[in-house]
Structure formats: structure tokens, C-alpha cells
Design an enzyme around this catalytic site. Structure first.
Site, PDB file in Angstrom:
ATOM      1  N   LYS A   3       0.830  -1.200   0.000  1.00 19.11           N
ATOM      2  CA  LYS A   3       0.000   0.000   0.000  1.00 19.11           C
ATOM      3  C   LYS A   3       0.867   1.254   0.000  1.00 19.11           C
ATOM      4  CE  LYS A   3      -3.955  -1.750   2.694  1.00 19.11           C
ATOM      5  NZ  LYS A   3      -5.007  -1.579   1.672  1.00 19.11           N
ATOM      6  N   ARG A  58     -10.375 -11.588   2.335  1.00 25.59           N
ATOM      7  CA  ARG A  58     -11.192 -12.707   1.850  1.00 25.59           C
ATOM      8  C   ARG A  58     -10.434 -14.027   1.936  1.00 25.59           C
ATOM      9  NH1 ARG A  58     -11.896  -9.954  -3.925  1.00 25.59           N
ATOM     10  NH2 ARG A  58     -11.549  -8.149  -2.556  1.00 25.59           N
TER      11      ARG A  58
HETATM   12  N1  BES Z   1      -8.168  -3.631   4.549  1.00 28.30           N
HETATM   13  C1  BES Z   1      -8.361  -3.273   3.197  1.00 28.30           C
HETATM   14  C2  BES Z   1      -9.699  -2.582   2.962  1.00 28.30           C
HETATM   15  C3  BES Z   1      -9.841  -1.235   3.613  1.00 28.30           C
HETATM   16  C4  BES Z   1      -9.485  -0.091   2.919  1.00 28.30           C
HETATM   17  C5  BES Z   1     -10.373  -1.109   4.870  1.00 28.30           C
HETATM   18  C6  BES Z   1      -9.634   1.145   3.513  1.00 28.30           C
HETATM   19  C7  BES Z   1     -10.521   0.121   5.471  1.00 28.30           C
HETATM   20  C8  BES Z   1     -10.159   1.253   4.783  1.00 28.30           C
HETATM   21  C9  BES Z   1      -8.335  -4.512   2.312  1.00 28.30           C
HETATM   22  O1  BES Z   1      -7.523  -5.536   2.757  1.00 28.30           O
HETATM   23  C10 BES Z   1      -7.824  -4.093   0.988  1.00 28.30           C
HETATM   24  O2  BES Z   1      -6.702  -3.674   0.917  1.00 28.30           O
HETATM   25  N2  BES Z   1      -8.653  -4.218  -0.035  1.00 28.30           N
HETATM   26  C11 BES Z   1      -8.291  -3.863  -1.358  1.00 28.30           C
HETATM   27  C12 BES Z   1      -8.776  -4.956  -2.283  1.00 28.30           C
HETATM   28  C13 BES Z   1      -8.267  -4.843  -3.682  1.00 28.30           C
HETATM   29  C14 BES Z   1      -6.786  -5.097  -3.740  1.00 28.30           C
HETATM   30  C15 BES Z   1      -9.008  -5.843  -4.558  1.00 28.30           C
HETATM   31  C16 BES Z   1      -8.962  -2.535  -1.684  1.00 28.30           C
HETATM   32  O3  BES Z   1     -10.087  -2.325  -1.245  1.00 28.30           O
HETATM   33  O4  BES Z   1      -8.344  -1.712  -2.336  1.00 28.30           O
HETATM   34 MN    MN Z   2      -5.503  -5.359   2.128  1.00 25.22          MN
END
Ligand code: BES
Ligand code: MN
Ligand code: ZN
Length: 541
Positions: free
Chosen positions: A320, A394
Site C-alpha cells: 500500500k 477474503r
Molecule cells: N483492509 C483493506 C480494505 C480497507 C481499505 C479497509 C480502507 C478500510 C479502509 C483490504 O484488505 C484491501 O486492501 N482491499 C483492497 C482490495 C483490492 C486489492 C481488490 C482494496 O479495497 O483496495
Molecule cells: Mn488489504
């Protein structure tokens, strides 16, 4: 000299055990909140026993003609001239309005009165106006000792419930980590010592029960917040498991913990893949509430709650950017809500059997981290092609859901997860999408959310989208690339692991955190979903 350091459990733990001085102190997880009491007593009688210099009187003022004089009537019983107070101070009835009426020291039975505007009461039974007024009062009453609230006649248990929850949540402030360890907020920022509710004798018993239950739900919510606030150098999967053991001991639950060897032996490939890159290995925790006694019957309904417990989400190799990573110590709020819910089952007399599963891992970066294009074998045997290591939620949930339906055979399974940024894009912070394979289950969860002021909004599970999860190399692919509908695709992925068991999924990525310190919320993790789950469970037989 005796060592203050805890003995490490293994060599990995030796290097990565969180600071034992901080981790050993559970007081942080004992949320500081006001005591709440309902007294069936007239105000003058109630005040007779209290130290006048410590008492704040609170009055609620709804919108409507002539209501100020009616609302301040309890002050008349104390010998004040109500008409004159209204004329002098002109208390406002609008939502969020606070009118402070100081009294000169001397023979007065109270130090000050606070008149809190309720605004226009909504007739939808949600207790919303009262919840918000309660939060306003809880905030302005910080640093006080006794707050005595004259409960207006005909206040319903539901309204009182909102009022109490608002007061306790609004009054709460975040603890900090100082040199001496976890530290409660300074005196002036601390919640009022006690909320005393002076009610009509007629309904007092019901109101007292509503207040008692509200305080329990709030305590659970604050426990979840405290878990979320704990920094990730303290809060690794083993730390969360240890907190669960202690909760189990204190709240009448049974607990089982899988360490990384147990997970490998039993085939939890998803948890091991996501946790593989971290110096602190993954855990699965099972907490169980078994309702005692004959009321529960020989074969009570069995609910399984599954929570995403990523103790920190770097994104993994699909790392990230800095701004997206900063808040990721709260990527375990689903599992925090599950643990907090289980911890409140005994106090709320939940009549059904409840099993909580916490899927705990840190999504980190290292040579041992899982990679995009890896194929993971889940607990069910289903193989999944990884498309993005940042879609880790997931992956850990799939293992826990598969274990739940195969081994526990529940009547219903509900998962809660900070799963997709897309849910936040769609709904911002104020509500969470709910997905379900059963309309009755979905509606019951939405109703529980309405009752608690935690809004859930239904999203579909379109059959036509399922094909976008087909993989050229495995049974399924983890993400659907450029398909879009990120929250829906994540839900469709999870559905593959629940078989025919009625299932619902709450994506709390939006409301799981707050950017503002206002109303019922403090900045940071909110504990969203804890009260939904508790309300729903309280209604099950
Ligand atoms: N933990 C994050 C989702 C999240 C984002 C929670 C912002 C709270 C605030 C999750 O693990 C994630 O990174 N999801 C990705 C999925 C994508 C790579 C398909 C996302 O939402 O960008
Ligand atoms: Mn994530
Ligand atoms: Zn995540």
C-alpha cells in the site's frame, strides 16, 4: 534481581514479543465509562443524598411550543422559578444545543443545570434523537461527577436506551500510551463518574433494564475500540489470541486457539499464506457461548460469527502507499467486534449458542510473503489463484467460513470485515453494506442496526457476476481484475465457502473508523457492528 520481562514462548516470539510492560497491562482494555443507575425517585429526594457541589442536573428539551417550561419543570420541584429561568436563559431545543445554567453556591441543591436540545423527535422508534442528545450530554458532562437526568414522563425504554448509549459513547475519550504504559484520559476529559436517571416509579423497572443492557452493549463497543487502538507492534495475532483467552475466562466462554503448526496440520492454507510474510505468525481463535439452563432447551439455535483480524495490513508484496497504510492497525475491527460480542453474551442473557471465529494474521512483506499468482489451498480444499496480496481479508475469511460450515454445522453464519475500500467509496463512513443469502436474516440484521443507530444497507449477490471469479489455473480467482463492483465481488468470493448455510456478510471498511471526534464517535476505530450483532442476538430464541 527478578526480571520484569515475560519469558518468551519461542525464539520467534523472543524477537517479536510486544513490550511486555505494555502488553501485560490489561487496564487499557477495561474501558473507562460512567456508571449508570435508574432511580424511581423524585428529584428532591434523590438529591437529598448527594453532595450538592458535585451535582449536575440534566434536562432534555425537545422542539415544540411551550416545551421549555415543561422540560425545566423538575427545577421547579427544587424551588427554582422555572418561568424566570426560561426567560433569562432562553434554552434552545435544536439538536446539539446546550444551555448551561450555573447556580450560585450556597443553599442550592445543585451546582449547575444543563439543558440539552433533542431537536425534532423521530417517530420511527429508532431512539435516534435521544441517542444524539445523549452523546451531546455525555460530551459536555466530561469531567463531572454525578449527572442527574430527570427522565421526561412517557420516555420509552427504546428512547432511554438511545440516551444511555449516546451518553456513554459520547463521553468516552481515547486512552494513550505514555512512558508509564497505557494511560486513561486526564481528569477533565474523563467521562462523568455517574449518570443517575430519575424516573417515574411507573416505568422505572423497564427503563432500568433498558439502561443496563445499553451499558453492556456500549462496554462491548468500547472494548472493540480499545483493541483497535492498540498499536500493531503490541497487537499481533498471538496478542489478540491472549486477549481472547482472558475474555473467555472473565465472561464464561470456552476458547480454542490454533497456532501456526495447528493451522498447517489442519489445512488452513489461506491463513498461512497471508500470515506467512510476518514475523508474528497467524492464529485462529474460537470463542464459544453456550446458554445455560432450561430456557435454552436441549438444542438451541447455533450462530457462528466470523471476524477479519488482520492486525496490520501493509498490502503485502502489493504494498500500500503510505496514506493507505497508516490506518491499517484497525484492519482487525471485524474480529474485535466478534470478540466483544461474545464477551457480552452472558451479561445480556443471549439465549442462542454463539461461536466466534477470529481469523488473525498480519499481512506483511518479506521473503516468505505470499505472492500474486500463487495458488492457495483453503480449508475446504478449494484452490484459489491470488491476484493481489492486498485482497488478503477474503483469503483468511474463506478458511474460517469453510471451517465454520464444515465442522460446526451452524444454523447461520455472519461475517464482519473491514474488507474493501470500495465499500467506503460507495457509502462513505455512515453505513455498511450487508449481503445475505437469506432475506429474513438480512432484514433482521438491518432492523437490529436501525435500533442501534448503526445503518446497514443491502447490496445484491448477482449470479451473473460469479463467472468473473473463474480462474484459468485454480478453482477460483481471488479478485476479478477490472470487473468493478469491488465489494460485491468480494462478497461473491466469500459465498463460495459457506455452502448452503444461511450467511450474511457486513463490510465495515467505511464505518469501522471515524475521522472525526463528534457525536457518538471518537477519532479512530468505532466498534461498528458490535451493537448490531448484540441486538440481533438478543432477539434470537
Ligand atoms: N483492509 C483493506 C480494505 C480497507 C481499505 C479497509 C480502507 C478500510 C479502509 C483490504 O484488505 C484491501 O486492501 N482491499 C483492497 C482490495 C483490492 C486489492 C481488490 C482494496 O479495497 O483496495
Ligand atoms: Mn488489504
Ligand atoms: Zn485488509
Amino acid at each position: 534481581m527478578p526480571s520484569r520481562r515475560a519469558r518468551p514462548a519461542s525464539s520467534t516470539a523472543a524477537r517479536h514479543t510486544p513490550d511486555p510492560a505494555a502488553a501485560g497491562r490489561l487496564d487499557l482494555l477495561e474501558p473507562v465509562m460512567s456508571a449508570v443507575e435508574v432511580a424511581a425517585a423524585r428529584l428532591p429526594d434523590l438529591l437529598a443524598d448527594l453532595d450538592p457541589t458535585s451535582v449536575t442536573i440534566a434536562l432534555l428539551l425537545p422542539e415544540g411550543e411551550g416545551s421549555a417550561v415543561a422540560s425545566l419543570a423538575p427545577l421547579g420541584e427544587l424551588g427554582f422559578d422555572v418561568e424566570e429561568l426560561v426567560a433569562t436563559h432562553e434554552p434552545k431545543a435544536g439538536e446539539g444545543a446546550v444551555t448551561r445554567i450555573p447556580f450560585a453556591p450556597g443553599d442550592r441543591p445543585v451546582r449547575r443545570a444543563l439543558v440539552v436540545g433533542v431537536g425534532a423527535s423521530t417517530a420511527d422508534g429508532s431512539g435516534h434523537a435521544h441517542r444524539r442528545a445523549g452523546a451531546t450530554l455525555g460530551r459536555v458532562a466530561r469531567g463531572s461527577r454525578d449527572v442527574v437526568l430527570a427522565v421526561p414522563p412517557r420516555t420509552t425504554p427504546h428512547e432511554l436506551s438511545g440516551l444511555v448509549e449516546g451518553f456513554l459513547l459520547g463521553g468516552w475519550t481515547v486512552p494513550t500510551w505514555r512512558a508509564q504504559g497505557p494511560t486513561p484520559p486526564a481528569e477533565a476529559q474523563r467521562p462523568a463518574t455517574r449518570l443517575l436517571l430519575a424516573a417515574d416509579a411507573s416505568g422505572a423497572e423497564q427503563l432500568a433494564e433498558a439502561a443496563r443492557r445499553s451499558a453492556i452493549r456500549v462496554r462491548a463497543t468500547l472494548l472493540a475500540r480499545c483493541l483497535g487502538l492498540t498499536p500493531s507492534n503490541i497487537k499481533n495475532p498471538a496478542w489478540m489470541a491472549a486477549r481472547c483467552r482472558s475474555l473467555a475466562r472473565r465472561h464464561g466462554l470456552t476458547v480454542k486457539v490454533w497456532n501456526e503448526r495447528d493451522l498447517a496440520r489442519e489445512g488452513f492454507g489461506g491463513l498461512l499464506a497471508v500470515g506467512g510474510g510476518s514475523a508474528t505468525p497467524p492464529r485462529l481463535v474460537q470463542l464459544e457461548w453456550n446458554p445455560p439452563g432450561p430456557e435454552a432447551g436441549p438444542d438451541p439455535v447455533h450462530v457462528v460469527l466470523v471476524g477479519k483480524g488482520i492486525t496490520f495490513d501493509t498490502g503485502g508484496l502489493d504494498i500500500k502507499p503510505a496514506e493507505g497504510m497508516l490506518a491499517m492497525k484497525t484492519d482487525m475491527m471485524g474480529s474485535a467486534a466478534v470478540a466483544a460480542t461474545l464477551a457480552a453474551c452472558r451479561d445480556l442473557g443471549v439465549a442462542v449458542r454463539v461461536t466466534g471465529l477470529l481469523a488473525l494474521a498480519e499481512n506483511a512483506v518479506s521473503g516468505a510473503a505470499y505472492r500474486p499468482s500463487d495458488v492457495v489451498t483453503h480449508y475446504s480444499g478449494t484452490t484459489v489463484e491470488i491476484g493481489n496480496t492486498d485482497a488478503e481479508g477474503r483469503v483468511v475469511l474463506a478458511d474460517a467460513l469453510a471451517y465454520a460450515v464444515e465442522q460446526l454445522r451452524p444454523d447461520v453464519v455472519v461475517d464482519i470485515a473491514t474488507l474493501t475500500g470500495a465499500a467506503r467509496v460507495a457509502f462513505a463512513r455512515a453505513m455498511a453494506p450487508v449481503f445475505a443469502t437469506d432475506d429474513g436474516l438480512r432484514d433482521a440484521l438491518i432492523a437490529a442496526g436501525t435500533a442501534e443507530g448503526e445503518t446497514l444497507w443491502p447490496l445484491p449477490l448477482p449470479t451473473a457476476y460469479r463467472a468473473a471469479l473463474d480462474s484459468p489455473v485454480a478453482d477460483l480467482q481471488q479478485i476479478s481484475g477490472a470487473h468493478g463492483a469491488g465489494s460485491i465481488m468480494a462478497a461473491l468470493f466469500l459465498r463460495e465457502f459457506v455452502g448452503q448455510t444461511p450467511w450474511a456478510h457486513l463490510d465495515v471498511a467505511g464505518p469501522g473508523r471515524s475521522d472525526v471526534d463528534a457525536g457518538l464517535l471518537a477519532k479512530g476505530p468505532t466498534g461498528f457492528g458490535t451493537r448490531v450483532l448484540l441486538r440481533w442476538l438478543e432477539g434470537l430464541r
